[in-house]
Design an enzyme around this catalytic site. Structure first.
Site, PDB file in Angstrom:
ATOM      1  CB  THR A 116      -3.153   3.678   0.713  1.00 14.36           C
ATOM      2  OG1 THR A 116      -4.484   3.214   0.496  1.00 14.36           O
ATOM      3  CG2 THR A 116      -3.134   5.177   0.389  1.00 14.36           C
ATOM      4  CG  ASP A 117      -6.092   0.105  -2.207  1.00 14.04           C
ATOM      5  OD1 ASP A 117      -6.265   0.924  -1.278  1.00 14.04           O
ATOM      6  OD2 ASP A 117      -6.753  -0.948  -2.317  1.00 14.04           O
ATOM      7  CD  GLU A 118      -8.358   4.887   1.027  1.00 17.59           C
ATOM      8  OE1 GLU A 118      -8.538   6.108   1.033  1.00 17.59           O
ATOM      9  OE2 GLU A 118      -8.723   4.139   1.944  1.00 17.59           O
ATOM     10  CE1 TYR A 143      -4.208   7.671   4.775  1.00 16.72           C
ATOM     11  CE2 TYR A 143      -5.839   6.609   3.364  1.00 16.72           C
ATOM     12  CZ  TYR A 143      -4.629   6.572   4.050  1.00 16.72           C
ATOM     13  OH  TYR A 143      -3.843   5.442   4.001  1.00 16.72           O
ATOM     14  CE  LYS A 147       0.047   6.913   2.778  1.00 22.35           C
ATOM     15  NZ  LYS A 147       1.128   6.685   3.785  1.00 22.35           N
TER      16      LYS A 147
HETATM   17  P1  NAD Z   1      -2.398   3.766  12.150  1.00 26.77           P
HETATM   18  O1  NAD Z   1      -3.210   5.009  12.185  1.00 26.77           O
HETATM   19  O2  NAD Z   1      -2.869   2.581  12.868  1.00 26.77           O
HETATM   20  O3  NAD Z   1      -0.931   4.091  12.718  1.00 26.77           O
HETATM   21  C1  NAD Z   1      -0.216   5.240  12.340  1.00 26.77           C
HETATM   22  C2  NAD Z   1       0.967   5.381  13.290  1.00 26.77           C
HETATM   23  O4  NAD Z   1       1.711   6.543  12.854  1.00 26.77           O
HETATM   24  C3  NAD Z   1       0.571   5.605  14.742  1.00 26.77           C
HETATM   25  O5  NAD Z   1       1.385   4.830  15.592  1.00 26.77           O
HETATM   26  C4  NAD Z   1       0.822   7.092  14.953  1.00 26.77           C
HETATM   27  O6  NAD Z   1       1.167   7.430  16.280  1.00 26.77           O
HETATM   28  C5  NAD Z   1       1.984   7.329  14.003  1.00 26.77           C
HETATM   29  N1  NAD Z   1       2.063   8.744  13.608  1.00 26.77           N
HETATM   30  C6  NAD Z   1       1.043   9.527  13.158  1.00 26.77           C
HETATM   31  N2  NAD Z   1       1.501  10.772  12.932  1.00 26.77           N
HETATM   32  C7  NAD Z   1       2.822  10.766  13.224  1.00 26.77           C
HETATM   33  C8  NAD Z   1       3.836  11.744  13.180  1.00 26.77           C
HETATM   34  N3  NAD Z   1       3.585  13.007  12.782  1.00 26.77           N
HETATM   35  N4  NAD Z   1       5.084  11.398  13.538  1.00 26.77           N
HETATM   36  C9  NAD Z   1       5.356  10.118  13.949  1.00 26.77           C
HETATM   37  N5  NAD Z   1       4.439   9.163  14.039  1.00 26.77           N
HETATM   38  C10 NAD Z   1       3.185   9.480  13.663  1.00 26.77           C
HETATM   39  O7  NAD Z   1      -2.142   3.477  10.618  1.00 26.77           O
HETATM   40  P2  NAD Z   1      -2.020   2.085   9.843  1.00 26.77           P
HETATM   41  O8  NAD Z   1      -3.360   1.642   9.454  1.00 26.77           O
HETATM   42  O9  NAD Z   1      -1.125   1.185  10.604  1.00 26.77           O
HETATM   43  O10 NAD Z   1      -1.279   2.592   8.517  1.00 26.77           O
HETATM   44  C11 NAD Z   1       0.137   2.633   8.468  1.00 26.77           C
HETATM   45  C12 NAD Z   1       0.569   3.060   7.084  1.00 26.77           C
HETATM   46  O11 NAD Z   1       0.069   2.122   6.129  1.00 26.77           O
HETATM   47  C13 NAD Z   1       0.048   4.420   6.652  1.00 26.77           C
HETATM   48  O12 NAD Z   1       1.058   5.059   5.894  1.00 26.77           O
HETATM   49  C14 NAD Z   1      -1.139   4.103   5.775  1.00 26.77           C
HETATM   50  O13 NAD Z   1      -1.371   5.107   4.831  1.00 26.77           O
HETATM   51  C15 NAD Z   1      -0.664   2.820   5.128  1.00 26.77           C
HETATM   52  N6  NAD Z   1      -1.718   1.892   4.672  1.00 26.77           N
HETATM   53  C16 NAD Z   1      -2.702   1.491   5.538  1.00 26.77           C
HETATM   54  C17 NAD Z   1      -3.632   0.557   5.117  1.00 26.77           C
HETATM   55  C18 NAD Z   1      -4.729   0.063   6.043  1.00 26.77           C
HETATM   56  O14 NAD Z   1      -5.582  -0.703   5.599  1.00 26.77           O
HETATM   57  N7  NAD Z   1      -4.739   0.434   7.309  1.00 26.77           N
HETATM   58  C19 NAD Z   1      -3.565   0.051   3.815  1.00 26.77           C
HETATM   59  C20 NAD Z   1      -2.567   0.495   2.959  1.00 26.77           C
HETATM   60  C21 NAD Z   1      -1.626   1.413   3.410  1.00 26.77           C
HETATM   61  O1  DAU Z   2      -7.398   0.740   0.961  1.00 28.88           O
HETATM   62  C1  DAU Z   2      -6.440   1.019   1.923  1.00 28.88           C
HETATM   63  C2  DAU Z   2      -7.013   1.934   2.985  1.00 28.88           C
HETATM   64  O2  DAU Z   2      -7.894   1.131   3.767  1.00 28.88           O
HETATM   65  C3  DAU Z   2      -5.953   2.570   3.858  1.00 28.88           C
HETATM   66  O3  DAU Z   2      -5.181   3.431   3.068  1.00 28.88           O
HETATM   67  C4  DAU Z   2      -6.583   3.346   5.020  1.00 28.88           C
HETATM   68  O4  DAU Z   2      -5.560   3.824   5.887  1.00 28.88           O
HETATM   69  C5  DAU Z   2      -7.494   2.413   5.781  1.00 28.88           C
HETATM   70  O5  DAU Z   2      -8.154   3.108   6.822  1.00 28.88           O
HETATM   71  C6  DAU Z   2      -8.520   1.799   4.841  1.00 28.88           C
HETATM   72  O6  DAU Z   2      -9.415   2.822   4.333  1.00 28.88           O
HETATM   73  P1  DAU Z   2     -11.000   2.580   4.221  1.00 28.88           P
HETATM   74  O7  DAU Z   2     -11.646   3.902   4.241  1.00 28.88           O
HETATM   75  O8  DAU Z   2     -11.312   1.641   3.123  1.00 28.88           O
HETATM   76  O9  DAU Z   2     -11.214   1.767   5.621  1.00 28.88           O
HETATM   77  P2  DAU Z   2     -12.346   1.861   6.755  1.00 28.88           P
HETATM   78  O10 DAU Z   2     -12.039   0.770   7.718  1.00 28.88           O
HETATM   79  O11 DAU Z   2     -12.511   3.223   7.287  1.00 28.88           O
HETATM   80  O12 DAU Z   2     -13.672   1.497   5.951  1.00 28.88           O
HETATM   81  C7  DAU Z   2     -13.778   0.296   5.191  1.00 28.88           C
HETATM   82  C8  DAU Z   2     -15.140   0.315   4.486  1.00 28.88           C
HETATM   83  O13 DAU Z   2     -16.176   0.210   5.467  1.00 28.88           O
HETATM   84  C9  DAU Z   2     -15.437   1.586   3.727  1.00 28.88           C
HETATM   85  O14 DAU Z   2     -16.224   1.262   2.590  1.00 28.88           O
HETATM   86  C10 DAU Z   2     -16.257   2.408   4.703  1.00 28.88           C
HETATM   87  C11 DAU Z   2     -17.044   1.356   5.428  1.00 28.88           C
HETATM   88  N1  DAU Z   2     -17.413   1.624   6.833  1.00 28.88           N
HETATM   89  C12 DAU Z   2     -16.477   2.060   7.695  1.00 28.88           C
HETATM   90  C13 DAU Z   2     -16.772   2.253   9.030  1.00 28.88           C
HETATM   91  C14 DAU Z   2     -15.732   2.759   9.993  1.00 28.88           C
HETATM   92  C15 DAU Z   2     -18.705   1.326   7.269  1.00 28.88           C
HETATM   93  O15 DAU Z   2     -19.577   0.906   6.464  1.00 28.88           O
HETATM   94  N2  DAU Z   2     -19.007   1.496   8.590  1.00 28.88           N
HETATM   95  C16 DAU Z   2     -18.101   1.960   9.484  1.00 28.88           C
HETATM   96  O16 DAU Z   2     -18.445   2.090  10.672  1.00 28.88           O
END
Ligand code: NAD
Ligand code: DAU
Length: 328
Positions: A116-118, A143, A147
């Protein structure tokens, strides 16, 4: 691949089934964030699901031995949860990645690690620089720190053991199958329910949105053509602040632009993420197919309207958990 029943992982499975001929074994623990439904209807000779934990070394070893390549998505992914209970983030994101790396090392298996970019921390709103592959690591939450730790393990295993791996760090994804705990699905489903969107702090925080399908196409390209040991940043130039996003959702439903609530801010809330994806575009020729965020958001709203049976069972408990933190 690991984590294939989650939001981005399941989008990646659908992408591979549609665009390639590969066979996919999904290893997923099926945590609260997973959804079996997201994998339903896919051809059983192409996709199989193994329910298990990435931190289970013996299970991982056998699956990695039987695979040509591993794409590692599995993680605990929600910042807010990492602030209330960080333990599972350390276990899955760090120990799980360690087990994947050890298996890849033993079997010489090609690995792509999803990050992730975080890991880079945050930017000022007026900073002209965006994140690049050279930006120093500076994570803010349990988190993002977990990562970052997993990325460091991958880099060390590449350098010290010659593990054949690449890493990608992507910005905020949106699209179908995202859990209602996350920002965009939470606000869409609040508005569907006649409730108001809940915005943390002042709503000026900026995220760089990319459709999950574009994340998938980038990962598949890096897996095939990325240089081993390299990191690639994935982003689609989608910077919007949270109030802009909420405003679009409200507008879509014909509600006034100020029909939202400001709620308790997230501890340590990162201000802005922004990705410079020049390396991926120039080296590998990647381009997003959903560059128009507003159009992608409208399609995503339509998807949540059409899939209420999928998200409805999780909505009440998710909102109760936010209410307990003063964020509802
Ligand atoms: P998500 O939470 O929707 O899904 C995570 C999946 O991993 C689930 O199916 C869960 O059951 C599985 N999992 C969790 N713990 C596990 C374990 N111990 N063993 C096996 N499976 C397990 O997450 P997402 O948003 O789809 O993110 C997927 C990946 O992409 C992550 O590595 C996250 O850091 C990365 N990522 C997410 C975002 C975003 O915006 N959501 C952006 C950049 C990177
Ligand atoms: O940047 C990549 C990341 O993006 C991934 O690594 C993470 O897995 C993914 O969850 C996401 O992280 P964020 O914390 O940015 O996403 P989230 O959807 O939780 O929140 C997005 C923005 O919205 C953040 O500034 C927090 C804000 N927020 C979130 C929720 C849930 C609100 O203002 N209200 C809300 O109810």
């Amino acid at each position: 691949m690991t984590g294939g029943a989650g939001f981005i992982g399941s989008n990646f499975v659908h992408h591979l089934v549609r665009e390639t001929a590969v066979r996919i074994t999904v290893l997923d623990k099926l945590t609260y964030a997973a959804s079996r439904e997201s994998l339903e209807g896919l051809p059983s000779d192409r996709v199989s699901l193994v329910v298990g934990d990435v931190a289970d070394g013996a299970l991982v070893d056998g699956l990695v031995a039987a695979s040509d390549a591993v794409v590692h998505f599995a993680a605990e992914s929600h910042n807010d949860n990492s602030l209330t209970e960080p333990g599972p983030f350390i276990q899955t994101n760090i120990v799980g990645t360690f087990q994947i790396l050890e298996a890849a090392r033993r079997h010489g298996t090609r690995l792509h690690h999803i990050s992730t970019d975080e890991v880079y921390g945050d930017l000022e709103l007026d900073d002209p620089q965006r994140f690049t592959e050279a930006t120093p690591y500076n994570p803010s939450s349990p988190y993002s720190a977990a990562k970052a730790g997993s990325d460091h393990l991958v880099r060390a295993w590449v350098r010290s053991f010659g593990v054949v791996a690449t890493i990608s760090n992507c910005s905020n994804n949106y699209g179908p199958w995202q859990h209602v705990e996350k920002f965009i699905p939470r606000q869409i489903t609040n508005v569907i329910d006649g409730d108001r969107p809940k915005v943390y702090g002042t709503g000026t925080n900026v995220r760089d949105w990319i459709h999950a399908e574009d994340h998938s196409s980038a990962v598949w390209l890096i897996l095939q053509q990325g240089r081993i040991g390299e990191t690639y940043l994935i982003g689609a130039d989608g910077e919007r602040n949270n109030l802009d996003v909420v405003g679009r959702i409200l507008e879509h439903f014909g509600r006034p632009a100020d029909d939202y609530d400001l709620v308790t801010d997230r501890a340590g809330h990162d201000l802005r993420y922004a990705i410079d994806s020049s390396k991926l575009r120039e080296e590998l020729g990647w381009r997003p197919t959903y560059p128009d965020f507003e159009a992608g958001l409208a399609r995503t709203i339509a998807w949540y309207q059409a899939h209420e049976d999928w998200w409805r069972p999780h909505k009440q408990a998710t909102e109760a958990s936010y209410a307990a933190k003063g964020q509802a």
